[in-house]
Design an enzyme around this catalytic site. Structure first.
Site, short mmCIF file in Angstrom:
data_model
loop_
_atom_site.label_atom_id
_atom_site.label_comp_id
_atom_site.label_asym_id
_atom_site.label_seq_id
_atom_site.Cartn_x
_atom_site.Cartn_y
_atom_site.Cartn_z
N LYS A 22 -23.72 21.41 -23.48
CA LYS A 22 -24.97 21.07 -22.78
C LYS A 22 -26.07 20.71 -23.79
CE LYS A 22 -27.84 24.59 -21.46
NZ LYS A 22 -29.24 24.47 -21.88
N ASN A 23 -26.21 21.55 -24.82
CA ASN A 23 -27.34 21.34 -25.74
C ASN A 23 -27.15 20.13 -26.65
OD1 ASN A 23 -28.55 23.49 -24.57
ND2 ASN A 23 -28.34 24.89 -26.32
N CYS A 116 -36.03 28.34 -19.15
CA CYS A 116 -35.85 29.78 -19.06
C CYS A 116 -37.08 30.53 -19.54
CB CYS A 116 -34.66 30.19 -19.93
SG CYS A 116 -33.08 29.97 -19.14
N ASP A 305 -28.47 32.54 -28.40
CA ASP A 305 -27.82 32.23 -27.12
C ASP A 305 -26.56 33.07 -26.87
OD1 ASP A 305 -29.76 30.44 -26.49
OD2 ASP A 305 -28.55 28.64 -26.76
N ARG A 397 -27.14 26.43 -14.66
CA ARG A 397 -27.82 25.48 -15.54
C ARG A 397 -26.98 25.19 -16.78
NH1 ARG A 397 -32.75 27.61 -17.59
NH2 ARG A 397 -32.31 25.82 -18.89
C1 UD1 Z 1 -32.69 25.21 -28.41
C2 UD1 Z 1 -31.59 25.42 -27.41
C3 UD1 Z 1 -31.59 26.86 -26.89
C4 UD1 Z 1 -31.54 27.84 -28.05
C5 UD1 Z 1 -32.63 27.53 -29.07
C6 UD1 Z 1 -32.54 28.38 -30.32
C7 UD1 Z 1 -31.39 23.22 -26.42
C8 UD1 Z 1 -31.51 22.38 -25.22
N1 UD1 Z 1 -31.76 24.50 -26.31
O1 UD1 Z 1 -33.92 25.45 -27.71
O2 UD1 Z 1 -30.46 27.04 -26.06
O3 UD1 Z 1 -31.75 29.14 -27.55
O4 UD1 Z 1 -32.54 26.14 -29.47
O5 UD1 Z 1 -31.31 28.21 -30.93
O6 UD1 Z 1 -30.90 22.78 -27.43
N2 UD1 Z 1 -41.17 26.91 -31.36
C9 UD1 Z 1 -42.52 26.75 -31.63
N3 UD1 Z 1 -43.05 25.50 -31.54
C10 UD1 Z 1 -42.32 24.41 -31.19
C11 UD1 Z 1 -40.95 24.58 -30.92
C12 UD1 Z 1 -40.39 25.85 -31.03
O7 UD1 Z 1 -43.21 27.72 -31.96
O8 UD1 Z 1 -42.88 23.30 -31.12
C13 UD1 Z 1 -40.56 28.26 -31.45
C14 UD1 Z 1 -40.06 28.72 -30.07
O9 UD1 Z 1 -41.10 29.31 -29.32
C15 UD1 Z 1 -38.99 29.71 -30.45
C16 UD1 Z 1 -38.40 29.11 -31.74
O10 UD1 Z 1 -39.38 28.20 -32.22
O11 UD1 Z 1 -39.55 30.96 -30.75
C17 UD1 Z 1 -37.07 28.41 -31.54
O12 UD1 Z 1 -37.22 27.35 -30.65
P1 UD1 Z 1 -36.36 25.99 -30.75
O13 UD1 Z 1 -35.45 26.05 -31.93
O14 UD1 Z 1 -37.29 24.85 -30.66
O15 UD1 Z 1 -35.49 26.09 -29.45
P2 UD1 Z 1 -35.31 24.99 -28.34
O16 UD1 Z 1 -35.13 23.66 -28.97
O17 UD1 Z 1 -36.31 25.18 -27.27
#
Ligand code: UD1
Length: 425
Positions: A22-23, A116, A305, A397
């Site tokens: 999915k990701n 989520c 995850d 999802r």
């Molecule tokens: C992706 C995955 C999710 C997984 C996560 C961490 C997808 C669709 N989802 O989510 O399943 O749990 O990686 O491996 O690929 N953060 C900020 N600012 C930003 C972006 C992120 O502070 O602009 C923080 C987030 O709040 C969080 C951390 O960085 O604490 C990790 O987030 P991120 O790596 O961006 O996860 P996602 O891409 O949302």
């Protein structure tokens, strides 16, 4: 709302083919917008999140079909850069549209994404990255408008290796003028998959999988056919389920290299794992051993995850384990539900201290998010008696019919849908 009813206590056994990731599929589907024409993506799982992404692409004017596990997208007819708020709110990954829309149309109008409820989940790093490439960003309430007459390559250092920000910046930078470097980039396998897909369309990207990614901008991209990688989190979930039920399961279509940290943890817990090419065999006859300390962190460390799923195994292990969550601040919601099933877990800040118990007992529990829901299903499979998992739209999802998948492995699990009102009269 559908629920899952599980009669626990039966070891899983048999063989299963793991779905596409999915990701990996979500950013790839968004990136298809970067090339005008028809792109075909194979091994795309049938999931709610994928459906939402396809609906967004249709709203933008694309034609999109999902037959079997193949998605065909014609982006020729895309005509707007505005993503409707109702669809943005359904899934966090809608944010992936920002980079591709900006690169293709010079504008992206989106809203704060849903997804989520596992933490604050800011998007500041996405926006800072796009700004560095030359976008002007206007935020009005929930609405975010990004505009750029032209994007220019830049050196971007991420304060945290965010998966989504790394991917969004890659997608915007492929058509920018000049070279972009992303340092402290996330290293997840899904980022390598996005690089392979974009390069198959004619992009010039190197470095995905390391902490520095370099993108040489190109004039245009051409559509291609591409197959996404296996879902390491679904594979991991099944591996833990096999271990927690003391079963024997063979997983096909996996990439064991993507599961190194999980395999290491499971072996420390005494689980037998054999790897042969893309096949993983998992078996466990005895009670698991506790694992002193597991800390979630960006890849290649232990993935957030899989935190909740592995916690279920540890609730049944012999001894005390500690699981520390460092990625999302509200990702221990399953603890209360597991406690209702007899688990002995104490939460101290972002750490769960898990004292193993000999058995869990069936109960009615609620999936609070996608992976927490998967964990409760594993707990139900391992528990004595009947477990009802509610709010399973969260699970749908990310898992392609988790009930059918587990039934094939001998689980006693059924999906119950509410009786429509007009039939109850
Ligand atoms: C992706 C995955 C999710 C997984 C996560 C961490 C997808 C669709 N989802 O989510 O399943 O749990 O990686 O491996 O690929 N953060 C900020 N600012 C930003 C972006 C992120 O502070 O602009 C923080 C987030 O709040 C969080 C951390 O960085 O604490 C990790 O987030 P991120 O790596 O961006 O996860 P996602 O891409 O949302």
């Amino acid at each position: 709302m559908d629920k899952l009813v599980i009669e626990g206590g039966k070891p899983l056994s048999g063989s299963i083919v793991i779905q596409g990731a999915k990701n990996a599929a979500l950013p790839i589907l968004a990136a298809s917008l970067l090339a005008e024409g028809t792109t075909t993506i194979d091994h795309v799982p049938k999931l709610l999140d994928i459906e939402v992404m396809l609906n967004i692409l249709r709203e933008l004017g694309c034609r999109a079909e999902h037959n079997g596990n193949t998605v065909v997208i014609d982006t020729d007819t895309a005509h707007t850069s505005r993503v409707p708020e109702s669809l943005m709110g359904q899934m966090r990954s809608s944010i992936f549209l920002m980079g591709p829309l900006l690169a293709r149309f010079g504008e992206a109008q989106v809203y704060q994404p849903g997804g989520c409820a596992i933490g604050e989940r800011k998007i500041d790093l996405h926006l800072q990255g796009l700004e560095a490439l030359g976008a002007e960003i206007e935020e009005a309430g929930n609405r975010i408008i990004c505009r750029a007459g032209k994007l220019f390559g830049a050196d971007i250092h991420l304060a945290f290796p965010s998966v989504g920000a790394t991917e969004n910046i890659m997608m915007a930078a492929v058509l920018a003028e000049g070279r972009t470097t992303i340092s402290n980039a996330a290293r997840e396998p899904e980022i390598q998959d996005l690089q392979r897909f974009l390069n198959a369309m004619g992009a010039k990207i190197i470095g995905a999988g390391t902490d520095t990614i370099t993108i040489e901008g190109v004039q245009s991209l051409t559509p291609c056919r591409y197959k996404v990688i296996p879902d390491r989190i679904v594979a991991g979930t099944i591996m833990v389920a096999a271990a927690a039920t003391r079963g024997q399961v063979t997983l096909q279509n996996t990439n064991p290299a993507h599961l190194t940290s999980l395999i290491h943890v499971l072996r420390r817990a005494g689980v037998q794992i054999a790897v042969d090419g893309d096949i993983i065999k998992v078996g466990s006859a005895a009670r698991a051993k506790s694992v002193e300390r597991i800390v979630t962190a960006p890849y290649p460390a232990f993935p957030t995850d899989l935190q909740s799923q592995v916690m279920v195994l540890l609730t049944l292990a012999d001894g005390v384990s500690i699981m520390k969550e460092t990625i999302f601040e509200s990702r221990l919601k399953h603890v209360d539900e597991l406690s209702r099933m007899g688990a002995d877990i104490r939460v101290d800040m972002n750490a769960a201290i898990i004292r193993g118990v000999p058995r869990l007992y069936g109960a009615t529990v609620e999936a609070t998010d996608l992976r927490a829901g998967a964990a409760l299903v594993i707990a139900g499979l391992a528990a004595q008696g009947k477990t009802v998992v509610e709010q399973i739209h969260h699970i749908d999802r990310g898992y392609d019919r988790i009930d059918s998948m587990l039934t094939r492995l001998g689980a006693r699990i059924t999906r119950q849908s509410p009786v429509p009102n007009n039939l109850t009269n």
